[in-house]
Write an enzyme that holds these catalytic residues in place. Structure first.
Site, PDB file in Angstrom:
ATOM      1  N   LYS A  54       0.972  -1.086   0.217  1.00 44.96           N
ATOM      2  CA  LYS A  54      -0.147  -0.134  -0.096  1.00 44.96           C
ATOM      3  C   LYS A  54       0.764   1.128  -0.021  1.00 44.96           C
ATOM      4  O   LYS A  54       0.374   2.201  -0.291  1.00 44.96           O
ATOM      5  CB  LYS A  54      -0.934   0.004   1.107  1.00 44.96           C
ATOM      6  CG  LYS A  54      -2.254  -1.112   0.835  1.00 44.96           C
ATOM      7  CD  LYS A  54      -3.636  -0.520   1.457  1.00 44.96           C
ATOM      8  CE  LYS A  54      -4.451  -1.451   0.947  1.00 44.96           C
ATOM      9  NZ  LYS A  54      -4.349  -2.624   1.541  1.00 44.96           N
ATOM     10  N   SER A  79      -8.332   1.245   9.105  1.00 45.62           N
ATOM     11  CA  SER A  79      -7.760   0.839  10.403  1.00 45.62           C
ATOM     12  C   SER A  79      -6.540   0.097  10.062  1.00 45.62           C
ATOM     13  O   SER A  79      -5.899  -0.600  11.047  1.00 45.62           O
ATOM     14  CB  SER A  79      -8.661  -0.185  11.356  1.00 45.62           C
ATOM     15  OG  SER A  79      -9.080  -0.912  10.523  1.00 45.62           O
ATOM     16  N   GLN A  84      -1.448   3.500   7.681  1.00 51.97           N
ATOM     17  CA  GLN A  84       0.020   3.383   7.524  1.00 51.97           C
ATOM     18  C   GLN A  84       0.679   3.912   6.520  1.00 51.97           C
ATOM     19  O   GLN A  84       1.736   4.830   6.531  1.00 51.97           O
ATOM     20  CB  GLN A  84       0.622   2.230   8.307  1.00 51.97           C
ATOM     21  CG  GLN A  84       0.186   1.924   9.696  1.00 51.97           C
ATOM     22  CD  GLN A  84       0.449   0.285  10.114  1.00 51.97           C
ATOM     23  OE1 GLN A  84       1.672   0.004   9.803  1.00 51.97           O
ATOM     24  NE2 GLN A  84      -0.551  -0.252  10.763  1.00 51.97           N
ATOM     25  N   ASP A 173       3.028 -17.544 -16.672  1.00 51.22           N
ATOM     26  CA  ASP A 173       1.842 -18.056 -17.676  1.00 51.22           C
ATOM     27  C   ASP A 173       0.618 -17.681 -16.608  1.00 51.22           C
ATOM     28  O   ASP A 173      -0.685 -17.653 -17.087  1.00 51.22           O
ATOM     29  CB  ASP A 173       1.648 -19.813 -17.494  1.00 51.22           C
ATOM     30  CG  ASP A 173       2.961 -20.265 -18.345  1.00 51.22           C
ATOM     31  OD1 ASP A 173       2.925 -19.786 -19.555  1.00 51.22           O
ATOM     32  OD2 ASP A 173       3.820 -20.856 -17.993  1.00 51.22           O
ATOM     33  N   GLY A 180      -8.845  -7.411  -2.110  1.00 51.88           N
ATOM     34  CA  GLY A 180      -9.837  -6.777  -1.223  1.00 51.88           C
ATOM     35  C   GLY A 180     -10.988  -5.815  -2.184  1.00 51.88           C
ATOM     36  O   GLY A 180     -11.910  -6.332  -2.511  1.00 51.88           O
ATOM     37  N   GLY A 183      -7.616  -2.579  -5.608  1.00 48.28           N
ATOM     38  CA  GLY A 183      -6.472  -1.657  -6.270  1.00 48.28           C
ATOM     39  C   GLY A 183      -5.171  -2.603  -6.680  1.00 48.28           C
ATOM     40  O   GLY A 183      -4.665  -2.418  -7.698  1.00 48.28           O
ATOM     41  N   GLU A 205      -9.916 -13.764  -3.071  1.00 47.51           N
ATOM     42  CA  GLU A 205     -10.344 -13.168  -1.621  1.00 47.51           C
ATOM     43  C   GLU A 205     -10.994 -14.185  -0.894  1.00 47.51           C
ATOM     44  O   GLU A 205     -10.842 -15.526  -0.978  1.00 47.51           O
ATOM     45  CB  GLU A 205     -11.469 -12.319  -2.229  1.00 47.51           C
ATOM     46  CG  GLU A 205     -12.772 -12.979  -2.849  1.00 47.51           C
ATOM     47  CD  GLU A 205     -13.772 -11.944  -3.263  1.00 47.51           C
ATOM     48  OE1 GLU A 205     -13.825 -10.881  -3.097  1.00 47.51           O
ATOM     49  OE2 GLU A 205     -14.793 -12.499  -3.957  1.00 47.51           O
ATOM     50  N   GLY A 209     -16.020 -14.010   2.262  1.00 50.74           N
ATOM     51  CA  GLY A 209     -16.659 -12.703   1.651  1.00 50.74           C
ATOM     52  C   GLY A 209     -16.148 -12.457   0.318  1.00 50.74           C
ATOM     53  O   GLY A 209     -15.663 -11.708  -0.389  1.00 50.74           O
ATOM     54  N   ASP A 211     -17.572 -11.433  -2.548  1.00 54.67           N
ATOM     55  CA  ASP A 211     -18.321 -10.198  -3.130  1.00 54.67           C
ATOM     56  C   ASP A 211     -17.736  -9.981  -4.524  1.00 54.67           C
ATOM     57  O   ASP A 211     -18.270  -9.600  -5.498  1.00 54.67           O
ATOM     58  CB  ASP A 211     -18.293  -8.969  -2.394  1.00 54.67           C
ATOM     59  CG  ASP A 211     -16.999  -8.399  -2.054  1.00 54.67           C
ATOM     60  OD1 ASP A 211     -16.176  -9.123  -1.375  1.00 54.67           O
ATOM     61  OD2 ASP A 211     -16.658  -7.440  -2.749  1.00 54.67           O
ATOM     62  N   LYS A 274      11.182 -18.639   6.036  1.00 55.64           N
ATOM     63  CA  LYS A 274      11.763 -17.711   6.942  1.00 55.64           C
ATOM     64  C   LYS A 274      11.139 -16.329   6.759  1.00 55.64           C
ATOM     65  O   LYS A 274      11.847 -15.131   7.065  1.00 55.64           O
ATOM     66  CB  LYS A 274      13.236 -17.523   6.884  1.00 55.64           C
ATOM     67  CG  LYS A 274      13.898 -18.904   6.716  1.00 55.64           C
ATOM     68  CD  LYS A 274      13.405 -19.918   7.916  1.00 55.64           C
ATOM     69  CE  LYS A 274      14.176 -21.367   7.449  1.00 55.64           C
ATOM     70  NZ  LYS A 274      13.510 -22.402   8.218  1.00 55.64           N
ATOM     71  N   SER A 305       1.091  -9.883  -0.408  1.00 54.26           N
ATOM     72  CA  SER A 305       0.675  -8.561  -0.315  1.00 54.26           C
ATOM     73  C   SER A 305       1.218  -7.796   0.937  1.00 54.26           C
ATOM     74  O   SER A 305       1.550  -6.326   0.913  1.00 54.26           O
ATOM     75  CB  SER A 305      -0.594  -8.338  -0.321  1.00 54.26           C
ATOM     76  OG  SER A 305      -1.383  -9.065   0.573  1.00 54.26           O
TER      77      SER A 305
HETATM   78  C1  LIG Z   1      -5.108  -3.698   1.503  1.00 53.63           C
HETATM   79  C2  LIG Z   1      -4.513  -5.138   1.232  1.00 53.63           C
HETATM   80  C3  LIG Z   1      -4.836  -6.235   0.377  1.00 53.63           C
HETATM   81  C4  LIG Z   1      -6.230  -5.825  -0.612  1.00 53.63           C
HETATM   82  O1  LIG Z   1      -5.700  -4.817  -1.476  1.00 53.63           O
HETATM   83  P1  LIG Z   1      -6.788  -4.127  -2.478  1.00 53.63           P
HETATM   84  O2  LIG Z   1      -6.223  -3.179  -3.401  1.00 53.63           O
HETATM   85  O3  LIG Z   1      -7.901  -3.360  -1.540  1.00 53.63           O
HETATM   86  O4  LIG Z   1      -7.748  -5.252  -3.087  1.00 53.63           O
HETATM   87  C5  LIG Z   1      -4.486  -7.355   0.473  1.00 53.63           C
HETATM   88  N1  LIG Z   1      -3.475  -7.295   1.273  1.00 53.63           N
HETATM   89  C6  LIG Z   1      -2.793  -6.573   1.972  1.00 53.63           C
HETATM   90  C7  LIG Z   1      -1.750  -6.794   2.959  1.00 53.63           C
HETATM   91  C8  LIG Z   1      -3.458  -5.126   2.049  1.00 53.63           C
HETATM   92  O5  LIG Z   1      -3.152  -4.501   2.939  1.00 53.63           O
END
Ligand SMILES: *Cc1c(COP(=O)(O)O)cnc(C)c1O
Length: 320
Positions: A54, A79, A84, A173, A180, A183, A205, A209, A211, A274, A305
């Site tokens: 992010k 939150s 952050q 591939d 979420g 993005g 996802e 959830g 959706d 690790k 992520s």
């Molecule tokens: C925000 C977040 C997501 C989801 O990202 P989107 O862009 O909302 O789909 C996935 N993993 C982590 C660690 C995140 O902070």
């Protein structure tokens, strides 16, 4: 018609974040390659600044502020990792930030956001509407609201992670991306279209959830109640207008993973590779494992992520 971001916007974002965001490592594991019968490349955004991808979108969006926006400051509601990311990016750029957080948010997250220089405004999530609070603050104080996913500059910033992955390992591939609000997935899809046009992009996802999956399959954005899952970074209630348009054009399918599968991946990442990965960060790998029969002999990318999980919670989840 929405003016959707393009790969050119990702290239521009990469220029803005260079020298500020980490170019995160791509990790491999022989054990994973054997398990899947494939060549698997993990893009480790758990090792990004502030612990998640992010930072990329937030820094890109704030870098584009004009003089007036910089002087007034930014407001965000979150939150989690977006809070952050905005707080850190803003302080690096000399912009003041206001983060609207629920008054029952974990103390560690409030402290981390303050530690990065954010001014925290608390609200009651059962009685108050955070978007209304954000809009009121934006209006009163002239602050610019940066949403966590449905914004062209945020999407372009998030797309730089997949751009780096393709540049480093070449065409793939298949690519598995945590989902979420979309993005990261929509940005990744834009990079894939430009750099690896035959790559199948999968969003993943939480099962509780789904959706995004329902939206993708029905062709209209589905809204749900906040899902019960350990994947707190993906407890979104709906996709965004920008993200949905890109996802529906460029993504192969949306898959799901359940909490037990996520815990299994967290344990694997910690014990074998690790690395500490938060539950949401495991979504991509969990889905790749579940469809391994279709990945045999292929080159597969997985975006990890984020890695922000309270250690007490991490241990409790692994012990469960
Ligand atoms: C925000 C977040 C997501 C989801 O990202 P989107 O862009 O909302 O789909 C996935 N993993 C982590 C660690 C995140 O902070």
């Amino acid at each position: 018609m929405l003016n959707l971001p393009t790969y050119d916007d990702i290239v521009a974002a990469a220029g803005r974040i260079a020298g500020h965001a980490h170019r995160t490592p791509v990790m491999r594991s022989r054990t994973v390659d054997q398990e899947l019968g494939a060549s698997v490349y993990f893009k480790c955004e758990n090792l990004q600044r502030m612990g998640a991808f992010k930072f990329r979108g937030a820094f890109n969006a704030l870098s584009k502020f004009d003089e007036r926006q910089r002087r007034a400051g930014v407001v965000a509601f979150s939150s989690g990792n977006h809070a952050q990311a905005i707080a850190l990016s803003a302080s690096l750029l000399g912009i003041s930030s206001t983060i609207i957080m629920p008054n029952d948010a974990p103390a560690s997250k409030v402290a981390a956001t303050r530690g990065y220089g954010g001014k925290v405004v608390e609200y009651d999530r059962y009685k108050e509407d955070r978007e209304a609070i954000g809009r009121a603050l934006a209006e009163e104080q002239g602050l610019t609201l940066i949403p966590p996913y449905d914004h062209p500059d945020v999407i372009a910033g998030q797309g730089t992670a997949a751009k780096e992955l393709f540049e480093e390992v070449g065409e793939l591939d298949a690519l598995f991306v945590c989902l979420g609000g979309g993005g990261l997935l929509s940005g990744s899809a834009l990079s894939a279209r430009a750099l690896s046009p035959n790559c199948r992009i999968y969003g993943v996802e939480p099962e509780a959830g789904n959706d995004g999956q329902r939206s993708f399959r029905s062709g209209a954005i589905v809204h749900i109640d906040t899902p019960q899952t350990i994947a707190d970074g993906a407890q979104t209630q709906h996709l965004g207008n920008y993200t949905f348009e890109i996802i529906r054009r460029d993504v192969e399918d949306i898959l799901t993973a359940n909490d037990l599968e996520l815990i299994d991946c967290m344990r694997f990442f910690a014990s074998r590779m690790k690395i500490v990965v938060e539950p949401t960060g495991c979504l991509g790998f969990a889905a790749a494992r579940a469809m391994k029969s279709q990945l045999r002999g292929q080159r597969v990318g997985v975006i990890i992520s984020g890695g922000n999980v309270d250690l007490t919670r991490f241990c409790a989840l692994l012990g469960s």
